[in-house]
Design an enzyme around this catalytic site. Structure first.
Site, short mmCIF file in Angstrom:
data_model
loop_
_atom_site.label_atom_id
_atom_site.label_comp_id
_atom_site.label_asym_id
_atom_site.label_seq_id
_atom_site.Cartn_x
_atom_site.Cartn_y
_atom_site.Cartn_z
N THR A 173 0.88 -1.16 0.00
CA THR A 173 0.00 0.00 0.00
C THR A 173 0.91 1.21 0.00
O THR A 173 2.09 1.08 0.31
CB THR A 173 -0.85 0.02 1.30
N ARG A 201 -13.02 -8.34 -4.28
CA ARG A 201 -12.49 -8.22 -2.92
C ARG A 201 -12.22 -6.75 -2.60
O ARG A 201 -11.75 -5.99 -3.44
CB ARG A 201 -11.19 -9.03 -2.81
N VAL A 202 -12.56 -6.32 -1.39
CA VAL A 202 -12.38 -4.93 -0.97
C VAL A 202 -11.27 -4.86 0.06
O VAL A 202 -11.26 -5.63 1.03
CB VAL A 202 -13.70 -4.37 -0.38
N SER A 203 -10.35 -3.95 -0.14
CA SER A 203 -9.22 -3.80 0.77
C SER A 203 -9.54 -2.85 1.91
O SER A 203 -10.55 -2.14 1.89
CB SER A 203 -7.99 -3.29 0.01
N ASP A 204 -8.65 -2.79 2.87
CA ASP A 204 -8.79 -1.86 3.99
C ASP A 204 -8.53 -0.42 3.58
O ASP A 204 -8.91 0.52 4.28
CB ASP A 204 -7.81 -2.23 5.10
N THR A 222 -0.82 -0.29 6.30
CA THR A 222 -0.34 -1.15 5.22
C THR A 222 -0.20 -2.57 5.76
O THR A 222 -0.18 -2.79 6.97
CB THR A 222 1.00 -0.65 4.67
N GLY A 223 -0.08 -3.53 4.85
CA GLY A 223 0.06 -4.92 5.26
C GLY A 223 -1.05 -5.76 4.67
O GLY A 223 -1.61 -5.46 3.62
N VAL A 224 -1.41 -6.83 5.35
CA VAL A 224 -2.50 -7.70 4.90
C VAL A 224 -3.83 -7.03 5.26
O VAL A 224 -4.13 -6.83 6.44
CB VAL A 224 -2.40 -9.10 5.54
N GLY A 225 -4.61 -6.70 4.25
CA GLY A 225 -5.82 -5.91 4.46
C GLY A 225 -6.80 -6.54 5.42
O GLY A 225 -7.42 -5.85 6.24
#
Length: 310
Positions: A173, A201-204, A222-225
């Site tokens: 991100t 799929r929707v990210s954070d 940032t990272g795994v959503g």
């Protein structure tokens, strides 16, 4: 008020991004350029949009140009912007064939409907007359082909994420948090997703879980959503500051909880007093910041360095 600024380019390996020297130079150049805007009287919101654009334009980061490909080989990007002074959130989800998703989030700040996905975002891109642009790089296309392996040789690749794919392809991100000379805060976050995800799929990054700001503090994650969403990390840190914790305490407590839950994430933050903080459960946080007197970064933190401040 002395302006403050912190940016990040994701949570992936330095080697994947060209090495320490290359990433450091890229991040610090962007910090310097955006800080000039702040010292010239630019608003926090203007600085965040500028910083996100510069990071989206840098192919080594997973946002804008250089975004990872989804399971069907297409690039779909998400971005959000939050004006902390007005507590106003805007964003786009899974938008394609444009260069800078953050520009759409900026446009939506003044609209009644402020978060748009797929078809709505595509219509907005046409309304804004944004030029058609393909953000996929040769590197990302090759990466996708290697990750999909035999599937790309079939007539139709499976349109689902491969759980065995490299985790480094699933993180990334960019984000910016700024405090301007009037004491106002803004935060912006943009991403190409985690790579190989299911369509839709929707990210954070387009949620308050991954990007949030009030007049008290601002955070970009940032990272795994999915981990960030589960922790509701950005909003959690900001709310704790509003409730009376200082920024360091709020970040440390939130990251400690994330560590207990075995997550893979990072966050950058500023508060209205000019304090800078960051935290991570991931091995590397690609962040750089301007204290008002000097530029520094987090690139050489160890796995045990879960919190920091400036």
């Amino acid at each position: 008020m002395t302006p403050k600024l912190i940016i990040h380019g994701g949570a992936s390996s330095l080697d994947d991004k060209g090495g320490l020297t290359t990433v450091r130079q890229s991040l610090r150049q962007i910090v310097a350029a955006v800080y000039e805007t702040l010292t010239a009287g630019g608003s926090a919101l203007e600085a965040v949009v500028q910083g996100c654009e510069l990071l989206e334009n840098e192919p080594r980061f997973n946002a804008g140009t250089g975004s990872v490909l989804q399971s069907d080989g297409q690039v779909r990007m998400s971005a959000s912007l939050m004006d902390g002074d007005r507590q106003n959130f805007s964003g786009v989800i899974n938008v394609s064939r444009i260069k800078n998703p953050i520009q759409m989030a900026q446009f939506l700040q003044a609209q009644t409907d402020r978060i748009l996905s797929d078809y709505g975002a595509a219509d907005l891109a046409r309304e804004m007359q944004l030029p058609i642009y393909d953000p996929a790089t040769d590197f990302r296309i090759q990466e996708w082909m290697e990750e999909r392996g035999e599937d790309v040789r079939k007539k139709m690749a499976r349109l689902i994420a491969d759980p065995t794919a490299s985790i480094e392809a699933r993180k990334g991100t960019i984000g910016v948090v700024a405090l301007d000379s009037n004491g106002k805060i803004a935060a912006g976050t943009s991403t190409g997703g985690k790579g190989l995800e299911r369509i839709g799929r929707v990210s954070d990054s387009a949620m308050p879980a991954g990007n949030y700001a009030t007049r008290f503090a601002g955070v970009s994650c940032t990272g795994v959503g999915e981990d960030i969403i589960n922790e509701c990390l950005a909003a959690k840190v900001v709310i704790r500051v509003k409730d009376g914790q200082n920024l360091d305490q709020a970040m440390e407590k939130s990251i400690a909880e994330a560590l207990e839950n075995n997550t893979d994430l990072g966050a950058i933050a500023l508060d209205h007093r000019g304090h800078i903080a960051w935290g991570k459960t991931c091995p590397v946080l690609l962040a750089a910041y301007h204290t008002g007197t000097a530029i520094s970064d987090t690139l050489e933190l160890t796995d045990r360095d879960h919190y920091g401040k400036a």
